[in-house]
Design a protein around this motif. Structure first.
Motif, PDB file in Angstrom:
ATOM      1  N   GLY A  18       7.784  35.372  39.080  1.00 45.77           N
ATOM      2  CA  GLY A  18       6.864  35.454  37.932  1.00 45.77           C
ATOM      3  C   GLY A  18       7.270  34.648  36.708  1.00 45.77           C
ATOM      4  O   GLY A  18       6.874  34.981  35.592  1.00 45.77           O
ATOM      5  N   PHE A  19       8.047  33.596  36.924  1.00 46.12           N
ATOM      6  CA  PHE A  19       8.374  32.709  35.796  1.00 46.12           C
ATOM      7  C   PHE A  19       7.215  31.739  35.546  1.00 46.12           C
ATOM      8  O   PHE A  19       6.361  31.546  36.414  1.00 46.12           O
ATOM      9  N   THR A  20       7.230  31.109  34.391  1.00 42.81           N
ATOM     10  CA  THR A  20       6.358  29.954  34.147  1.00 42.81           C
ATOM     11  C   THR A  20       7.230  28.707  34.236  1.00 42.81           C
ATOM     12  O   THR A  20       8.337  28.678  33.699  1.00 42.81           O
ATOM     13  N   HIS A  21       6.710  27.710  34.950  1.00 41.56           N
ATOM     14  CA  HIS A  21       7.449  26.469  35.183  1.00 41.56           C
ATOM     15  C   HIS A  21       7.065  25.424  34.137  1.00 41.56           C
ATOM     16  O   HIS A  21       5.890  25.082  34.018  1.00 41.56           O
ATOM     17  N   ILE A  22       8.047  24.932  33.412  1.00 42.21           N
ATOM     18  CA  ILE A  22       7.793  23.835  32.468  1.00 42.21           C
ATOM     19  C   ILE A  22       8.662  22.657  32.888  1.00 42.21           C
ATOM     20  O   ILE A  22       9.890  22.722  32.809  1.00 42.21           O
ATOM     21  N   SER A  23       8.018  21.598  33.392  1.00 41.70           N
ATOM     22  CA  SER A  23       8.759  20.397  33.804  1.00 41.70           C
ATOM     23  C   SER A  23       8.670  19.376  32.676  1.00 41.70           C
ATOM     24  O   SER A  23       7.566  18.971  32.281  1.00 41.70           O
ATOM     25  N   THR A  24       9.828  18.980  32.147  1.00 42.94           N
ATOM     26  CA  THR A  24       9.790  18.009  31.033  1.00 42.94           C
ATOM     27  C   THR A  24       9.262  16.654  31.506  1.00 42.94           C
ATOM     28  O   THR A  24       8.588  15.953  30.762  1.00 42.94           O
TER      29      THR A  24
END
Ligand code: ADP
Ligand code: C5P
Ligand code: MG
Length: 213
Positions: free
Chosen positions: A44-50
């Motif tokens: 249940g994480f949110t993925h933030i790809s730089t």
């Protein structure tokens, strides 16, 4: 969506919200995006790809887009002021209290900018460790039309990883934060090892607190 300040008024500042932050690092093609998708589904994480944030910036036609595109094509690191602004906005806009930050911090300048601007110590740093031969094979087969997935740029990206990212991983290792995973295995097996770390180190990750630097 409004500015970082507008969103902060609506959702609270990052420092007030104290999200759990996990950095996901590894060489190009080590499987960061692939494993982040699985962590999102399972934990249940949110993925933030730089890297994705920078590609979105190019697509948006912003004034910095041309410069970012040139840096990426050459496998170089984009100036940290830019990356940190995009990251801060994405973290602020995201309502989730569990964030996976993929491909960041890539060098000491990224790390310094994070500590100055965002100030939330990561709970964990996942290090996906994979041989260059395997990463090269994967990148040459990725087929996502990326301008940097060609042999010449791939070699430059490997060099940047060794010279600039490994020291950052070493820094977090000295703080006991790094969980090193053998990422050369099939994807489901890699995820089994990740699950182990998430449930053993962060079994109560939903309720974990994080330290403000
Ligand atoms: P990164 O985000 O670290 O650059 P990706 O997750 O995009 O890496 O993976 C690069 C390529 O390798 C993709 O085509 C992906 O499908 C493939 N891949 C990812 N993990 C594995 C694995 N464990 N074994 C084989 N191929 C993989
Ligand atoms: O993580 P990803 O492989 O998508 O990154 C692609 C490129 O984006 C990097 O090679 C680099 O040019 C740029 N980038 C950056 N700083 C970051 C992440 C990505 O400059 N923190
Ligand atoms: Mg990726």
């Amino acid at each position: 969506m409004g500015s970082v300040t507008d969103v902060a008024m609506e959702k609270g500042t990052l420092a007030q919200r104290k999200p759990t932050v996990v950095f996901v690092l590894g060489g190009p093609g080590s499987g960061k995006g692939t494993q982040c998708d699985k962590i999102v589904q399972h934990f249940g994480f949110t993925h933030i790809s730089t890297g994705d944030l920078l590609r979105d910036e190019i697509r948006s036609g912003s004034e910095n887009g041309t410069m970012i595109q040139r840096m990426m094509k050459e496998g170089k690191m984009v100036p940290p002021e830019l990356t940190i602004k995009l990251l801060q906005k994405a973290m602020q806009e995201c309502g989730n209290d569990k964030l996976l930050i993929d491909g960041f911090p890539r060098n000491e300048e990224n790390r310094a900018a994070y500590e100055a601007v965002i100030k939330i110590e990561p709970k964990l740093v996942l290090f996906l460790d994979c041989s260059e031969e395997e990463m090269e094979r994967r990148l040459l087969n990725r087929n996502q039309g990326r301008e940097d997935d060609n042999i010449e740029t791939i070699r430059k990206r490997f060099k940047v990883f060794k010279e600039s990212t490994l020291p950052v991983i070493e820094y977090y290792n000295s703080k006991g934060k790094v969980r090193k995973i053998d990422a050369g295995k099939p994807s489901d097996e890699v995820f089994e090892d990740i699950k182990f770390f998430f449930t053993s180190t962060c079994g109560n990750i939903k309720h974990s607190c994080c330290v403000i630097l």
